[in-house]
Design an enzyme around this catalytic site. Sequence first.
Site, PDB file in Angstrom:
ATOM      1  N   ALA B  49       0.820  -1.230   0.000  1.00 37.49           N
ATOM      2  CA  ALA B  49       0.000   0.000   0.000  1.00 37.49           C
ATOM      3  C   ALA B  49       0.849   1.273   0.000  1.00 37.49           C
ATOM      4  CB  ALA B  49      -0.965   0.001   1.187  1.00 37.49           C
ATOM      5  N   ILE B  50       2.036   1.200  -0.545  1.00 37.19           N
ATOM      6  CA  ILE B  50       2.929   2.362  -0.557  1.00 37.19           C
ATOM      7  C   ILE B  50       2.826   3.091  -1.892  1.00 37.19           C
ATOM      8  CG2 ILE B  50       5.333   3.134  -0.356  1.00 37.19           C
ATOM      9  CD1 ILE B  50       4.513   1.848   2.172  1.00 37.19           C
ATOM     10  N   HIS B  52       5.175   5.052  -3.880  1.00 37.82           N
ATOM     11  CA  HIS B  52       6.627   5.205  -3.813  1.00 37.82           C
ATOM     12  C   HIS B  52       7.112   6.547  -4.317  1.00 37.82           C
ATOM     13  CE1 HIS B  52       7.412   1.100  -2.553  1.00 37.82           C
ATOM     14  NE2 HIS B  52       6.503   0.692  -3.415  1.00 37.82           N
ATOM     15  N   LYS B 253      12.991  -4.508  -2.383  1.00 39.66           N
ATOM     16  CA  LYS B 253      13.003  -3.367  -1.459  1.00 39.66           C
ATOM     17  C   LYS B 253      13.156  -3.809  -0.005  1.00 39.66           C
ATOM     18  CE  LYS B 253      10.231  -0.214  -4.265  1.00 39.66           C
ATOM     19  NZ  LYS B 253       9.677  -1.147  -5.275  1.00 39.66           N
ATOM     20  N   ARG B 314       3.049 -11.118  -6.735  1.00 41.14           N
ATOM     21  CA  ARG B 314       3.327 -10.023  -7.689  1.00 41.14           C
ATOM     22  C   ARG B 314       3.848 -10.621  -8.985  1.00 41.14           C
ATOM     23  NH1 ARG B 314       4.192  -7.056  -3.065  1.00 41.14           N
ATOM     24  NH2 ARG B 314       3.637  -8.529  -1.472  1.00 41.14           N
ATOM     25  N   ILE B 349       3.763  -5.536 -14.557  1.00 39.98           N
ATOM     26  CA  ILE B 349       3.546  -4.346 -13.715  1.00 39.98           C
ATOM     27  C   ILE B 349       3.591  -4.759 -12.243  1.00 39.98           C
ATOM     28  CG2 ILE B 349       2.135  -2.302 -13.335  1.00 39.98           C
ATOM     29  CD1 ILE B 349       2.946  -2.576 -16.233  1.00 39.98           C
ATOM     30  N   CYS B 451     -10.755  -9.989  16.372  1.00 39.24           N
ATOM     31  CA  CYS B 451     -11.449 -11.271  16.350  1.00 39.24           C
ATOM     32  C   CYS B 451     -11.501 -11.858  14.949  1.00 39.24           C
ATOM     33  CB  CYS B 451     -12.844 -11.156  16.951  1.00 39.24           C
ATOM     34  SG  CYS B 451     -14.065 -10.440  15.862  1.00 39.24           S
TER      35      CYS B 451
END
Lengths: 428, 494, 122
Positions: B49-50, B52, B253, B314, B349, B451
């Site tokens: 969720a970065i 860059h 990374k 990925r 990608i 939970c």
Amino acid sequence: MLAKNIYDVVVIGSGPGGVAAAIAAKQAGADDVLVIERDVEPGGILVQCIHNGFGLTSLKEDLPGPGYAQYYLDQAKALGVEFLLDTMVLDVTSQRKLYLSSQEHGYVDLEARALVMAMGCRERTRAQIRIPGMRPNGVFTAGTAQRWVNVEGWMPGKKFVILGSGDIGMIMARRLTYEGAKVERVLEIQSYLSGLTRNYVQCLQDYDIPLQLNYTIKRIMGKNRVEAIEAVQVDQRWNFVPGTEEIIPCDTLLLSVGLIPENELSRKAGVILDPVTGGPFVDETFQTNVPGVFAAGNVVHVYDLVDWVTEAGFGAGKGAAKFALAQKAAEQRYTPVKAGRNVRYVVPHKLDKQTLEQEEVHLQMRVTKPIEEDVWIEVHGENNSIVRRSERYVRPGEMVTVVLRPAHYAEVCKAGTLTIDIYPKSEA
Amino acid sequence: MQEKFDFIVIGGGVVGSMIARWLSRYEASVLLIEKEADIGMGCSSANTAIVHAGYDPMPGSLKAKMNVRGNPMWDQLAGELNFAFERRGDYVVAIGDEEIPLVEKLMEQGKKNGVPGMIMLNGAEVRAREKNINPEVAGALWASTGGICDPFQVTVAAAENAVMNGVKVMLNTAFLGFITEGNRIIGVRTNHEDFLARWTINSAGMYSDDVMHKAGVRPEFLIKARRGEYFVFDRADIQIDNVLFPVPSSKGKGILVTTTVHGNTVVGPTGTVIDDKEDSSTSTEGLQELADGAKKLIPGLNLKYAIATFSGLRPMGNAPTKTPGLNYNADYIIEIPEDVQVFVNLGGIESPGLTSAPAIAEMVVDLLKDAGEPLVEKKDWDPIRPARPRFRDMTHKERQLLCEMDPRFGRVICRCENVTEGEIIAEVHAPIPAITYDAIKRRTWLGTGRCQGGFDMPRVVNILARELGISPTEVTKRGHGSEYLYRPTKEVED
Amino acid sequence: MEERNLICTACPMGCRLVVKMEGDQVLQIAGNRCRRGESFGRQEAIAPQRMVASTVRVLNGFHPLLPVYTKGTVPKKKIAEVLAEIRKVQIAAPVANKTVIIKNILGTGVDVVASRDMPAKA
């Protein structure tokens, strides 16, 4: 909108701990007792525990969970305990203010003179024990499966493996077998049974369900739905023993790997938790470090017999009622003092009637505008004049004092609020 | 008679959704087909969720160009599409003096790529900004343009905006092959119907190699799955407020310790190359690698506060860069191939794919314009996709008003994350309907707390069954084959 | 002569009993630490008994199932039959707590009763 917005005792959770606390609070003299329950009906976890074994010591009867719950719920209702169902408590402050939400009432807040936390436990999850493998559907905690099978009326699988030999896992092994499912195996990582021996006999042995001690799950297989689990033996340090792996085909894995007291709301209220129990630090009345906040039942530590939860709930409820009544008495001791006609402000804003019984109380005030003629300065309640004296004039720059004496005590007690009016004698 | 579209986009991940959204601006009919039961179920919903900054990709590569072009587009995009995005900057942390040259090299690389707003910090400065950092920190690269987002929201928001502007989205629709006339692609075959198209666009992520091979393009291009595993921590116990990278290695990374827009701390990813493109399992080795990696940056991070693990695949491609004179073999493919007509081909990608997605969409439109496509702008294109209420983010007063408006927002279904029935119902009936448990989970964040769905699961199943008019036995976790319930309790099979 | 290994469930202790039997006759019980264990061992070896808890279908009820239980124990070997009988039942809401759902199930002298109130659907 709720009918009331302050209660003597509010209990969060209508399981055995909460209901017992509510009953004891009423019996100890609390006037308003409210139980808030997030589910559509009261009873807590007992609603889904349809097996017997409840009430052996406290009721001298062998009841199923719902029956045990019903007994105490009937008692609570007969005593006038109020219930808010399908309602979630979202936040609690250390001043015992609660924020709740439900479809029926919307988003509301209310105050409790004393609060009993009885939220019970949640179950340990797959992620917390870090079982590697795929993440298909079909991995459930035993409690979630129990809800489906016993309350909602659905079978969440056909072929089961159960991880953990806790009571809930063993009970579910029998329950699933009763309803035509196949329980392949129960795996337990420790070298000893986690739950009661009685359950081993009556849930596993009776139905030839194999129990493997010193076993755990190496990985879960299956993309969309569980297809198999890989079981493996462990040594005393829980390391995998190579060569002992076994792939067990199944479509459902139930996890019965521990209960964790659910203290999120307690934390929000500033309650300090014991890292060993996972529940609040409590004294013998089950009061936490936050004054007026008590805790009862599995939220404090995990019990094995519900009868003891009820007993603990009685204790907490009694303590909560005592605290609440003391709060109420303290509130009622104070009479508010209000500025009336031509008075800008009065100090003190409230006075303790108990003080007036023994001593004088001086009321100091300033007027809003000058009145350059004889005036009455009158202190009165809703229906009674308590004291009246005169001045030749009053001006904003010169503070005015009225003295209340012990002789006035009886009349002051008749008033809800004291109001001070200053007006010209010519207008009397 | 097959339906004909101007554009068919194959694959509904963040890239495909952005392309559909960019195309929706023009007078053209667009179809987006997605094989899974929901948008974005591949790489787009299992990454770090970065957003860059752009110092990491090889200078001169298309990857670098897309990253640096895409990064500044996010503020406007977040404003238009209403998803969670925070431009809070990121650190690449050097532990020990020997790592400083590696970090400085990254800064040089960033400058070559045109990344603005980077400075070097010394150890004391890093310790001041992150109290929990490894005391042996020697320094860090601080890149102020780095950001975090909710990649699920981004993908769904882009796809919904596309739908609002006339794009047709078909879920559970798998691409099977092309319909061709000579070297001209005129349509696609799917597991439902066939469709005709003037242009087809390959944004099939993990399977973009299979798709382009079916067009006879780049037979040597291969995608391998690189699996990344993650830990997610309890918000109440662990609060790392920064985005922390270690020094990169040949594997990538590295294992980050980062905050997220939801407030949880996440550790990951690992980077194992595997054969099976569908194997998103977590492994004991992977989880151990995470524990070790996390401790390098934040020694005090205790695994016992982990409330979830997940893993994502990925697409790692082997395409040589088209930049002349550059020796690099894992660049993005974004092209109109010479040998096949009316086909836009994308492949490989991987990271920084999320960051690059809006830039990639823009580039695809530019390629089409360069190829002579008359793209006429719609007069009534609406870039705004309105946000739906999120009860847990609201003040007391806002919640009161929301409940008065629709009492179903008063019924809290997910106890840990405070998600209400009103929100669930809204997602079921949204422009891209959420019809599985995981789809609801991705959009509302329900079931991601302590939970892990224990309380909400039976309730969500009931709500989905009711809102979709189906039996609870038909409700699934992630599409057909992942149902929850088999049969009523009392109907015992003989 | 036969030797059976049983776990006593008369109290939580769980003593391991060894019961020596000749056909249907109990010759000797060993391993018990109290008298309850001895009578348990005897019963369990000759004719084990169990309480059975299950659910029955409810028409128009607040929930689709009503939990029920045997008010007493039934022979263990009849459990499958007992469950099959319970499965046949469909009862209309409202049902009161302790209502007899099946009287004298399979001639055991034991009733199957409701475990709780089950109101009708709102």
